[in-house]
Scaffold this motif. Structure first.
Motif: not given
Ligand SMILES: [Cu+2]
Length: 149
Positions: A79, A90, A112, A114
């Motif tokens: 993400h 996102m 990141h 997720m």
């Molecule tokens: Cu995310």
């Protein structure tokens, strides 16, 4: 047999043994290193968590991660948090490309991992194992600790 040549044979055998031990290791060695990895602790019963880490691609070619998975989560997605007109949202990425010879940091407010639906309760101090698969089928594994935010 003179001692000297016996000694030399033993040395050569030792060298062959070293090569035999080293080759499989090098073949399986990943051009990608992961550091600064952590999972942000979330309140119990959270269905979603987030992980950050820095990838270093030591090779002279880009490496693309096409899959991220962990036995501790039902699914793991790449993400990116983006802000538009003051609103953060996102974006889902199907893959993550690590540029040749450089570092790519997954961090708060940006890229990141997720993590969806933990399959077990995770608290600070727990370790989670991740598996990343590259386009050419290489697998990179990394243990990541859960930490307080
Ligand atoms: Cu995310």
């Amino acid at each position: 047999m003179p001692t000297r040549s016996l000694h030399s044979i033993i040395q050569q055998l030792g060298l062959l043994l070293l090569i035999a031990i080293h080759l499989p290791l090098q073949a399986g060695q990943s051009p990608v290193d992961i550091d600064d990895a952590w999972i942000a602790e979330a309140p119990p019963m959270s269905r979603v968590m987030v992980a950050y880490m820095t990838f270093t691609n030591h090779s002279d070619k880009p490496v693309t991660l096409v899959k991220a998975e962990s036995a501790s989560f039902k699914s793991v997605e790449f993400h990116e948090t983006v802000e538009k007109d003051g609103i953060a949202s996102m974006i889902y990425h199907e893959s993550l490309t690590l540029p040749a010879g450089s570092r790519l940091a997954l961090k708060r407010g940006g890229l990141h991992l997720m993590l969806f639906s933990p399959t077990r309760a995770l608290r600070a101090g727990d370790t989670v194992s991740f598996r990343f698969t590259t386009t050419d089928g290489q697998v990179i594994t990394q243990n990541v600790k859960v930490r307080r935010r």
